[in-house]
Scaffold this active site. Sequence first.
Site, PDB file in Angstrom:
ATOM      1  N   GLY A  73       0.781  -1.232   0.000  1.00 47.07           N
ATOM      2  CA  GLY A  73       0.000   0.000   0.000  1.00 47.07           C
ATOM      3  C   GLY A  73       0.811   1.279   0.000  1.00 47.07           C
ATOM      4  N   GLU A 127       4.599   5.077   5.701  1.00 50.40           N
ATOM      5  CA  GLU A 127       3.351   4.315   5.769  1.00 50.40           C
ATOM      6  C   GLU A 127       2.246   5.017   4.991  1.00 50.40           C
ATOM      7  OE1 GLU A 127       2.964   1.322   6.729  1.00 50.40           O
ATOM      8  OE2 GLU A 127       3.004   1.086   8.893  1.00 50.40           O
ATOM      9  N   ASP A 131      -3.651   2.965  11.631  1.00 50.81           N
ATOM     10  CA  ASP A 131      -4.932   2.949  12.350  1.00 50.81           C
ATOM     11  C   ASP A 131      -4.735   2.518  13.802  1.00 50.81           C
ATOM     12  OD1 ASP A 131      -4.548   0.222  11.735  1.00 50.81           O
ATOM     13  OD2 ASP A 131      -6.003   0.301  10.114  1.00 50.81           O
ATOM     14  N   LYS A 159      -5.459   7.453  10.895  1.00 49.64           N
ATOM     15  CA  LYS A 159      -6.828   7.135  11.296  1.00 49.64           C
ATOM     16  C   LYS A 159      -6.845   7.001  12.822  1.00 49.64           C
ATOM     17  CE  LYS A 159      -9.258   4.431   8.563  1.00 49.64           C
ATOM     18  NZ  LYS A 159      -9.874   3.209   7.955  1.00 49.64           N
ATOM     19  N   PHE A 180     -13.809   3.359   5.370  1.00 54.19           N
ATOM     20  CA  PHE A 180     -13.032   2.532   4.450  1.00 54.19           C
ATOM     21  C   PHE A 180     -12.539   3.419   3.319  1.00 54.19           C
ATOM     22  CE2 PHE A 180     -12.158  -0.411   1.055  1.00 54.19           C
ATOM     23  CZ  PHE A 180     -11.637  -1.525   1.710  1.00 54.19           C
TER      24      PHE A 180
END
Length: 229
Positions: A73, A127, A131, A159, A180
């Site tokens: 990601g 990153e 979260d 987050k 999401f």
Amino acid sequence: MTSTGEPTRHPPADPGGEERPEDPGGEEQAQERPAVRLLVDREAVQGRVVELGVELRADYQGVEPILVSVLRGGVVFLADLVRAAAMPCLVDFMAISRFDASEDTGVVRIEKDLELDLSGAHVLVVEDIVDTGLTLTYLLRVLATREPASLRVCALLDKRARRIVDVPLSYVGFEVPDVFLVGYGLDLDERERGRRDLLAVDDLEAVRADPGLLDRPTRPDGAWRPPGA
């Protein structure tokens, strides 16, 4: 340069997270809530990445840091960040897989380890999103055993509403609500990473049934815009 103690750069306000006046028709509007919302547009994303690059270039002046990203990601953010920083640096990657208990403990299996020696190096973990902080905390413990001169984290998205462990983030792009997210490296069933906007998906079933909804996001008044836009 020290690994801890520096003040965290404050990100822009939580896009879409501000309070709104109560709407007498709120129940009807909730039923009509769009499946996909534009949370941060591509101009705002790129503008913030440029700002982060400027901060990194100033903070790492005179040294050659190693930028570490966890596949897959963070690759999109890392690539743009390296270009924005325009500074001498090295890049390396890790790949991880999770156990059944990883969600509760943060402990992961390292499937691909770093190839570079971190001993005495200034290391920046890049990153895409943080979260709970559990996995990142575990990875930082692993990297710290390799005795880098400094160890910091640059996260595009924070987050914070899901945070369990208070992991230090030296650089943050945006603080985002607990929704999401898809785009700019973040996937939906391993697809859609190449989208340049950050989209909030409120109805996953609808989007899985009709991926074309991602091409028609609703832009609420609360979508984050750069100052003056």
